[in-house]
Design a protein around this motif. Structure first.
Motif, PDB file in Angstrom:
ATOM      1  N   ASN A 166      55.441  42.121  34.473  1.00  0.00           N
ATOM      2  CA  ASN A 166      54.640  42.756  35.529  1.00  0.00           C
ATOM      3  C   ASN A 166      53.543  43.644  34.956  1.00  0.00           C
ATOM      4  O   ASN A 166      52.461  43.763  35.529  1.00  0.00           O
ATOM      5  CB  ASN A 166      55.539  43.572  36.457  1.00  0.00           C
ATOM      6  CG  ASN A 166      56.266  42.699  37.459  1.00  0.00           C
ATOM      7  OD1 ASN A 166      55.880  41.566  37.703  1.00  0.00           O
ATOM      8  ND2 ASN A 166      57.337  43.224  38.043  1.00  0.00           N
ATOM      9  N   ASP A 170      49.679  43.119  35.627  1.00  0.00           N
ATOM     10  CA  ASP A 170      48.890  44.249  36.124  1.00  0.00           C
ATOM     11  C   ASP A 170      47.634  44.466  35.283  1.00  0.00           C
ATOM     12  O   ASP A 170      46.578  44.816  35.813  1.00  0.00           O
ATOM     13  CB  ASP A 170      49.749  45.521  36.116  1.00  0.00           C
ATOM     14  CG  ASP A 170      49.023  46.726  36.673  1.00  0.00           C
ATOM     15  OD1 ASP A 170      48.521  46.648  37.808  1.00  0.00           O
ATOM     16  OD2 ASP A 170      48.935  47.743  35.970  1.00  0.00           O
ATOM     17  N   SER A 173      45.250  42.051  36.472  1.00  0.00           N
ATOM     18  CA  SER A 173      44.849  42.423  37.834  1.00  0.00           C
ATOM     19  C   SER A 173      43.787  43.505  37.826  1.00  0.00           C
ATOM     20  O   SER A 173      42.805  43.437  38.577  1.00  0.00           O
ATOM     21  CB  SER A 173      46.080  42.901  38.612  1.00  0.00           C
ATOM     22  OG  SER A 173      45.712  43.390  39.887  1.00  0.00           O
ATOM     23  N   LYS A 174      43.972  44.516  36.987  1.00  0.00           N
ATOM     24  CA  LYS A 174      43.009  45.621  36.923  1.00  0.00           C
ATOM     25  C   LYS A 174      41.616  45.143  36.509  1.00  0.00           C
ATOM     26  O   LYS A 174      40.617  45.791  36.817  1.00  0.00           O
ATOM     27  CB  LYS A 174      43.501  46.691  35.939  1.00  0.00           C
ATOM     28  CG  LYS A 174      44.630  47.571  36.458  1.00  0.00           C
ATOM     29  CD  LYS A 174      45.019  48.613  35.427  1.00  0.00           C
ATOM     30  CE  LYS A 174      45.916  49.696  36.008  1.00  0.00           C
ATOM     31  NZ  LYS A 174      47.231  49.228  36.393  1.00  0.00           N
ATOM     32  N   SER A 202      50.310  42.400  42.502  1.00  0.00           N
ATOM     33  CA  SER A 202      49.314  42.559  41.439  1.00  0.00           C
ATOM     34  C   SER A 202      48.308  41.412  41.450  1.00  0.00           C
ATOM     35  O   SER A 202      47.106  41.619  41.282  1.00  0.00           O
ATOM     36  CB  SER A 202      49.997  42.635  40.071  1.00  0.00           C
ATOM     37  OG  SER A 202      50.702  43.839  39.919  1.00  0.00           O
ATOM     38  N   HIS A 205      45.989  41.934  44.301  1.00  0.00           N
ATOM     39  CA  HIS A 205      45.019  42.989  43.977  1.00  0.00           C
ATOM     40  C   HIS A 205      43.882  42.445  43.115  1.00  0.00           C
ATOM     41  O   HIS A 205      42.732  42.868  43.259  1.00  0.00           O
ATOM     42  CB  HIS A 205      45.715  44.146  43.253  1.00  0.00           C
ATOM     43  CG  HIS A 205      46.249  45.195  44.166  1.00  0.00           C
ATOM     44  ND1 HIS A 205      45.437  45.994  44.946  1.00  0.00           N
ATOM     45  CD2 HIS A 205      47.530  45.579  44.435  1.00  0.00           C
ATOM     46  CE1 HIS A 205      46.183  46.824  45.659  1.00  0.00           C
ATOM     47  NE2 HIS A 205      47.448  46.592  45.373  1.00  0.00           N
ATOM     48  N   SER A 206      44.200  41.525  42.221  1.00  0.00           N
ATOM     49  CA  SER A 206      43.143  40.951  41.384  1.00  0.00           C
ATOM     50  C   SER A 206      42.124  40.204  42.250  1.00  0.00           C
ATOM     51  O   SER A 206      40.928  40.212  41.952  1.00  0.00           O
ATOM     52  CB  SER A 206      43.751  40.008  40.342  1.00  0.00           C
ATOM     53  OG  SER A 206      44.206  38.795  40.911  1.00  0.00           O
TER      54      SER A 206
END
Length: 377
Positions: A166, A170, A173-174, A202, A205-206
Motif C-alpha cells: 500500500n 501510495d 498515487s501521489k 490510493s 486518488h491517482s
C-alpha cells in the motif's frame, strides 16, 4: 505526574536518580503520553546536580520514540547518539525509532544513513525497518525508491505485507501515476495479498490528480465488485476527479451516489462539487451548493468560501465577491491572503476595472495584518 514529582524532589535534595528510577518515570510518563515532563526534569538534572542521572537502553529508546512520534527527528537522533556515547548498544527497536522519525519528516537521505549505520553496527533489520523505509520514500513521492526497498525487504527474507504494498501504491498515487499504482495493486493480488480499501482508494486518488473521472469511477466500481465498502475518502476522490475536469453533473451525481450507498458526505465532498462549478466557470451554481450545505448540516470552511469567491473573482463580479465575504465574516471565518487576493482579482477583472476599489481593498488587507502575496502585489 506523581512519578515525575518524586524525581523533582530527588533532584531538589541533590540525589541523583539511578537507571531503574529514571526508567520507571520515563516509561510511566510515556504511557500517559506525557513523557516530555519527565524529559524536562531529567534534562535539567545536569545543572542541578554534579552528576547526570543514569539512563538505561530502554529509557534512551523510549525518549527517542517520544521525539519520533511528534516528528522531532533531531531529538530522536540526539537521544540515540547519546545512547551510543554511553556505550550502550542500540538494538533494532532503537534504530527503528530513529528511522520512524526520519520517515515522518520525509528525510529519506538521513533514513538511509541510519540504516547503513544500523548494518555497520551489526544490528539486523526486521520487517518494521523495511516498511518504515518504504513509507519514507512514499512520503516523498519517490515511487522508485519505495519499490527498491520493497525488493530489499524480499531479499532479506521478509515477505512484504499489505502495509508494504500500500505504501508503494501510495507513492505512485501521489504522483498521479495510475498505471504504476494499478500495476502494484495487481502484483499485490498476484502475491495472494488481497488489496483492501486503502489499496483501491490510493489508485482512485491517482485518477483524481489527473482529472481522469471515468477511470476513477471504474476503480470505484471494481472496489465494490471485490466486496469492499468504499468510504468517504474513496467517494471524495471520485468527486475530485470530476471537479478537476470541470464536470459539475458528474460530481453532483457521485455525491448522490454516496447518499445512496449510505456513505455520509463531508465538507471535502461539497468543496469538490463547488470546485467543479468554479472550474466550469459557473459561480452561481457554486454559491447554491455552498448555501445548500446548511440543509445537510455541514458547515462550510475557508476553502469552501474561497472557492466561491475565486469563481466570482474570475468572472469579474466584485459585488458578488463582497456578498460572499460578508457571509464568511458572519460565520466567524477570518479572511486570509487568498480571500483578499480574490477580491483584488475581481476588481481587476471587472468591466470597467475598479481601480479605486482595489486600492481600498489592498489598504484594508494591510490594515488587517494580512501580508500580500505576489499576486496581490
Amino acid at each position: 505526574a506523581a512519578a515525575s514529582r518524586w524525581i523533582g524532589e530527588m533532584l531538589a535534595s541533590r540525589c541523583v536518580p539511578d537507571a531503574v528510577t529514571c526508567g520507571v518515570v520515563i516509561n510511566a510518563e510515556a504511557k500517559r503520553g506525557n513523557w516530555e515532563d519527565a524529559l524536562s526534569l531529567l534534562s535539567s538534572a545536569a545543572s542541578s546536580t554534579t552528576e547526570r542521572p543514569a539512563l538505561d537502553e530502554v529509557s534512551y529508546t523510549t525518549l527517542a520514540d517520544g521525539c519520533a512520534k511528534r516528528g522531532d527527528i533531531d531529538g530522536a537522533v540526539r537521544w540515540l547518539a547519546a545512547m551510543e556515547a554511553q556505550r550502550f548498544t542500540p538494538n533494532v527497536i532503537s534504530y527503528n525509532t530513529v528511522l520512524d522519525a526520519c520517515s515522518r519528516s520525509g528525510d529519506t537521505e538521513q533514513a538511509c544513513d541510519w540504516f547503513g549505520r544500523m548494518l555497520m553496527n551489526g544490528v539486523v533489520p526486521n520487517e518494521y525497518t523495511y516498511n518504515t523505509l518504504i513509507s519514507a520514500a512514499a512520503r516523498r513521492r519517490n515511487a522508485s525508491d519505495a519499490a527498491h526497498w520493497l525488493g530489499e525487504m524480499a531479499k532479506a527474507q521478509f515477505a512484504p505485507n499489505k502495509v508494504s504494498y500500500n505504501a508503494v501504491i501510495d507513492a505512485h498515487s501521489k504522483r498521479g501515476d495510475t498505471l504504476g499504482a494499478a500495476w502494484w495493486l495487481e502484483r499485490m493480488d498476484a502475491e495472494r495479498l488481497t488489496p483492501d480499501e486503502v489499496s483501491f482508494t490510493s489508485v482512485i486518488h491517482s485518477c483524481s490528480k489527473r482529472g481522469a473521472a471515468s477511470e476513477a469511477a471504474r476503480w470505484l466500481r471494481r472496489m465494490c465488485e471485490e466486496q469492499l465498502q468504499p468510504d468517504t475518502h474513496a467517494h471524495n476522490a471520485v468527486i475530485a476527479s470530476y471537479a478537476a475536469a470541470g464536470d459539475v453533473a458528474g460530481a453532483a451525481d457521485e455525491l448522490d451516489a454516496m447518499a445512496a450507498a449510505k456513505v455520509a458526505p463531508d465538507v471535502v465532498s461539497y468543496n469538490a462539487v463547488i470546485k467543479s462549478c468554479a472550474k466550469a466557470q459557473d459561480p452561481d451554481s457554486a454559491l447554491r451548493w455552498l448555501e445548500g450545505m446548511a440543509d445537510v448540516g455541514i458547515r462550510p470552511n475557508a476553502i469552501t468560501y474561497n472557492t466561491v469567491v475565486g469563481a466570482y473573482a474570475k468572472a469579474g463580479e466584485p459585488d458578488r465577491v463582497a456578498d460572499v465575504l460578508d457571509q464568511m465574516c458572519e460565520v466567524g471565518l477570518e479572511l486570509d491572503v487568498v480571500t483578499w487576493t480574490a477580491m483584488l482579482t475581481a476588481c481587476a477583472n471587472a468591466i470597467p476595472r475598479r481601480r479605486e476599489a482595489a486600492e481600498r481593498v489592498f489598504a484594508q488587507m494591510l490594515q488587517s495584518g494580512v501580508k500580500p502575496n505576489r499576486v496581490a502585489e
